[in-house]
Design a protein around this motif. Structure first.
Motif, PDB file in Angstrom:
ATOM      1  N   GLU B 163       0.818  -1.218   0.000  1.00 20.71           N
ATOM      2  CA  GLU B 163       0.000   0.000   0.000  1.00 20.71           C
ATOM      3  C   GLU B 163       0.851   1.268   0.000  1.00 20.71           C
ATOM      4  O   GLU B 163       0.719   2.103   0.888  1.00 20.71           O
ATOM      5  CB  GLU B 163      -0.948   0.012   1.209  1.00 20.71           C
ATOM      6  CG  GLU B 163      -2.039  -1.017   1.091  1.00 20.71           C
ATOM      7  CD  GLU B 163      -2.963  -0.992   2.300  1.00 20.71           C
ATOM      8  OE1 GLU B 163      -3.254   0.109   2.778  1.00 20.71           O
ATOM      9  OE2 GLU B 163      -3.361  -2.058   2.746  1.00 20.71           O
ATOM     10  N   SER B 166      -1.147   4.922  -0.056  1.00 21.20           N
ATOM     11  CA  SER B 166      -2.307   5.167   0.794  1.00 21.20           C
ATOM     12  C   SER B 166      -2.314   6.613   1.309  1.00 21.20           C
ATOM     13  O   SER B 166      -1.361   7.052   1.940  1.00 21.20           O
ATOM     14  CB  SER B 166      -2.252   4.185   1.964  1.00 21.20           C
ATOM     15  OG  SER B 166      -3.477   4.149   2.617  1.00 21.20           O
ATOM     16  N   HIS B 195      -5.246  -0.562  -2.405  1.00 22.59           N
ATOM     17  CA  HIS B 195      -6.711  -0.545  -2.327  1.00 22.59           C
ATOM     18  C   HIS B 195      -7.298   0.390  -3.380  1.00 22.59           C
ATOM     19  O   HIS B 195      -8.503   0.553  -3.466  1.00 22.59           O
ATOM     20  CB  HIS B 195      -7.174  -0.117  -0.936  1.00 22.59           C
ATOM     21  CG  HIS B 195      -6.948  -1.162   0.105  1.00 22.59           C
ATOM     22  ND1 HIS B 195      -7.344  -2.461  -0.068  1.00 22.59           N
ATOM     23  CD2 HIS B 195      -6.350  -1.109   1.321  1.00 22.59           C
ATOM     24  CE1 HIS B 195      -7.006  -3.164   1.006  1.00 22.59           C
ATOM     25  NE2 HIS B 195      -6.395  -2.364   1.848  1.00 22.59           N
ATOM     26  N   TYR B 196      -6.430   1.040  -4.148  1.00 17.91           N
ATOM     27  CA  TYR B 196      -6.916   1.879  -5.236  1.00 17.91           C
ATOM     28  C   TYR B 196      -7.074   1.006  -6.478  1.00 17.91           C
ATOM     29  O   TYR B 196      -6.088   0.495  -7.007  1.00 17.91           O
ATOM     30  CB  TYR B 196      -5.932   3.000  -5.562  1.00 17.91           C
ATOM     31  CG  TYR B 196      -5.815   4.063  -4.508  1.00 17.91           C
ATOM     32  CD1 TYR B 196      -6.721   5.122  -4.466  1.00 17.91           C
ATOM     33  CD2 TYR B 196      -4.799   4.038  -3.571  1.00 17.91           C
ATOM     34  CE1 TYR B 196      -6.610   6.109  -3.508  1.00 17.91           C
ATOM     35  CE2 TYR B 196      -4.677   5.027  -2.602  1.00 17.91           C
ATOM     36  CZ  TYR B 196      -5.590   6.066  -2.582  1.00 17.91           C
ATOM     37  OH  TYR B 196      -5.474   7.040  -1.629  1.00 17.91           O
ATOM     38  N   MET B 197      -8.322   0.863  -6.940  1.00 19.42           N
ATOM     39  CA  MET B 197      -8.552  -0.066  -8.042  1.00 19.42           C
ATOM     40  C   MET B 197      -8.060   0.489  -9.386  1.00 19.42           C
ATOM     41  O   MET B 197      -7.821  -0.270 -10.313  1.00 19.42           O
ATOM     42  CB  MET B 197     -10.026  -0.458  -8.107  1.00 19.42           C
ATOM     43  CG  MET B 197     -10.431  -1.361  -6.958  1.00 19.42           C
ATOM     44  SD  MET B 197      -9.508  -2.935  -6.960  1.00 19.42           S
ATOM     45  CE  MET B 197      -8.926  -2.995  -5.281  1.00 19.42           C
TER      46      MET B 197
END
Lengths: 306, 243
Positions: B163, B166, B195-197
């Protein structure tokens, strides 16, 4: 009267300006989002609203009260979920919730209807210690604890940061459910795509509100023409397009590139011609309305020199 | 990308008591590939990364990283990889230069080489004004970019990024990916979680973990096709909701 009303707020930490002449207002029963990266000032603003931090200057009224003078009364009206997990790791799920209920002179039973959409999901684990919960479950417990005294205003500091895409969606669904009980919600997030889930938002950067309004207001305020180019090789195409004149910005968005034109002189034919000249084939160019992230990038480019 | 495998995982199992955190994982990562390792919180990503970095033993299965065995050659693995996470990256109370000298020193680089690469880096990132500042005084975006540069300063075969973006602003996030592409150009393999698509789509290949297992693997286009989704966000939701 608005539930939160802030005018010309300043807060500095030594030489660092955390909040720089910030104003915003949140309507009663509003669902308001503060959108911005780390360091934009979102947490400082929330800590001032919740009476946990003193402002340097400016006026702040929350629920009709002054957070500096009336902090005792105000705190009864507020539910606050800080960015860091702040519950008691050694107490069980149920014990944490009971504790917060008792501090505010109420019981779980009395306000169960309010916390039900959230708490029912973790109730099967009510005897587990909070420290042993997964990230998503901790979040639900923290939200339950922030709600158990039936606050009028709920302040949530980056509740979905570091949370996976599925749990993020579920969390926003829960917030929409909670809002139906008449509560006012102020929530912050660094994820631009979550902005559209709020009624109104402020885009924050470097202690300032760079734009605010409904998500539609903000995207329709984007004045330049934006083109989306699909390509199988984004890095290569990025480099090519960065050499084109007449463009304000060139940014990757997944497997597409968003190109913002300087003026109406640069359009789809000009871009296609440029790509052809540079021997790039097999990509489509389409004009498109801007999204929140396009607007945010545009504001950063306009407001900073870097 | 080449055909050389930098990471080979066969039937990896990791148990904690009765709990199976990694349930029979198998995958390969090629040299100069950007491999996205996705999954919901608690799916078992961190457990697998720790094993790949030589920080934890597998319960069973074969794991080779940069040509070294995750049971017997953990120190050699550590020498040949880089690691960066959002949670911990640089020492706040050291300057940028001191941080780099410290990390490069740990990896056994000579003073001469450190000096030479440091000057190259300062020029490349344009950080003449920042190099003698304390890390705590830098904006988050710079911290992350410098942390990445530190993680690949010893020219590892593969760098693990947990990550890495983030909370950083959308422009810095993209500048960060420019650095990743550059590292890949120079032959480094990138293993990244996010978590960023939209970032998931910057990867050459992705694996998606659900409940300790790899549920899906392929290029972003293949996955979108297979799950009839318009973007990775939908692929992810469809897979994880099944769990």
């Amino acid at each position: 009267m608005n539930e939160i009303e802030i005018h010309n707020l300043y807060k500095s930490y030594g030489p660092t300006k955390a909040l720089d002449n910030l104003s915003l207002s949140v309507e009663k029963n509003g669902f308001y989002g503060l959108i911005g990266p780390d360091g934009a000032g979102k947490s400082s603003l929330m800590r001032i609203i919740t009476s946990l931090l003193l402002p340097d200057s400016g006026s702040v009224i929350v629920g009709g009260l002054d957070p500096v003078k009336d902090y005792k009364k105000l705190r009864l009206k507020l539910g606050y979920m800080p960015g860091k997990f702040s519950l008691y790791q050694d107490l069980s799920v149920e014990e944490n919730l009971k504790f917060f209920a008792r501090v505010f002179g109420t019981t779980i039973e009395e306000n169960y209807h309010l916390i039900k959409p959230v708490y029912s999901q973790i109730e099967p684990f009510k005897n587990r210690r909070a420290g042993k919960l997964s990230g998503g479950m901790k979040q639900k417990l923290a939200l339950s604890c922030a709600l158990v005294h039936k606050p009028e205003i709920l302040i949530l500091d980056e509740p979905t940061t570091g949370v996976d895409a599925v749990s993020r969606r579920e969390f926003w669904d829960m917030l929409a459910e909670i809002r139906k009980s008449g509560i006012t919600i102020l929530v912050s997030t660094p994820y631009m795509e979550e902005a559209v889930l709020c009624d109104k938002i402020s885009l924050m950067f470097d202690g300032k509100v760079v734009d605010s309004g409904s998500p539609d207001d903000i995207t329709s305020g984007f004045k330049n023409n934006l083109f989306i180019i699909k390509s199988a090789n984004v890095p290569l195409l990025l480099n090519v397009l960065r050499g084109m004149e007449g463009l304000k910005s060139v940014n990757s968005f997944g497997q597409t590139i968003h190109v913002v034109a300087d003026s109406s002189e640069t359009g789809k034919p000009e871009i296609e011609e440029f790509l052809q000249k540079n021997n790039v084939s097999g990509c489509s160019v389409e004009q498109s309305p801007a999204g929140i992230e396009d607007c945010f990038i545009d504001h950063i480019l306009t407001n900073t020199t870097t | 990308m080449s055909d050389e495998n930098i990471i080979v995982v066969e039937n990896l199992v990791k148990k904690f008591g009765n709990f199976t955190a990694n349930d029979n994982l198998s995958f390969e990562v090629k040299k100069s590939e950007i491999f996205g390792f996705l999954g919901a919180n608690g799916a078992g990503k961190t457990t697998a990364i720790k094993i790949l970095c030589g920080l934890s033993f597998p319960t069973s299965g074969n794991v080779m990283v940069a040509g070294f065995d995750a049971y017997k050659q953990r120190n050699l693995i550590k020498k040949n990889i880089g690691y960066m996470s959002q949670g911990f990256s640089l020492y706040d109370d050291l300057t940028v230069k001191e941080n780099i000298e410290f990390y490069a020193g740990i990896y056994g680089l000579s003073r001469k080489l450190i000096k030479q690469r440091f000057n190259e880096l300062v020029g490349k990132l344009g950080i003449h004004d920042l190099k003698n500042k304390f890390v705590k005084d830098l904006p988050l975006g710079w911290k992350q970019k410098i942390a990445f540069s530190v993680a690949i300063f010893h020219r590892p075969r593969v760098v693990f990024l947990d990550e890495p973006t983030s909370g950083v602003d959308p422009i810095t996030r993209r500048q960060f990916w420019d650095l990743i592409y550059e590292a890949v150009e120079s032959g480094i393999t990138v293993f990244v979680t996010t978590h960023y698509m939209d970032e998931a789509e910057y990867c050459n290949r992705l694996s998606i973990m659900v409940d300790g297992k790899i549920e899906a693997m392929g290029t972003p286009a293949e996955l979108k096709d297979k799950y009839k989704a318009s973007n990775m966000d939908d692929v992810f939701v469809k897979l994880a909701r099944k769990a």
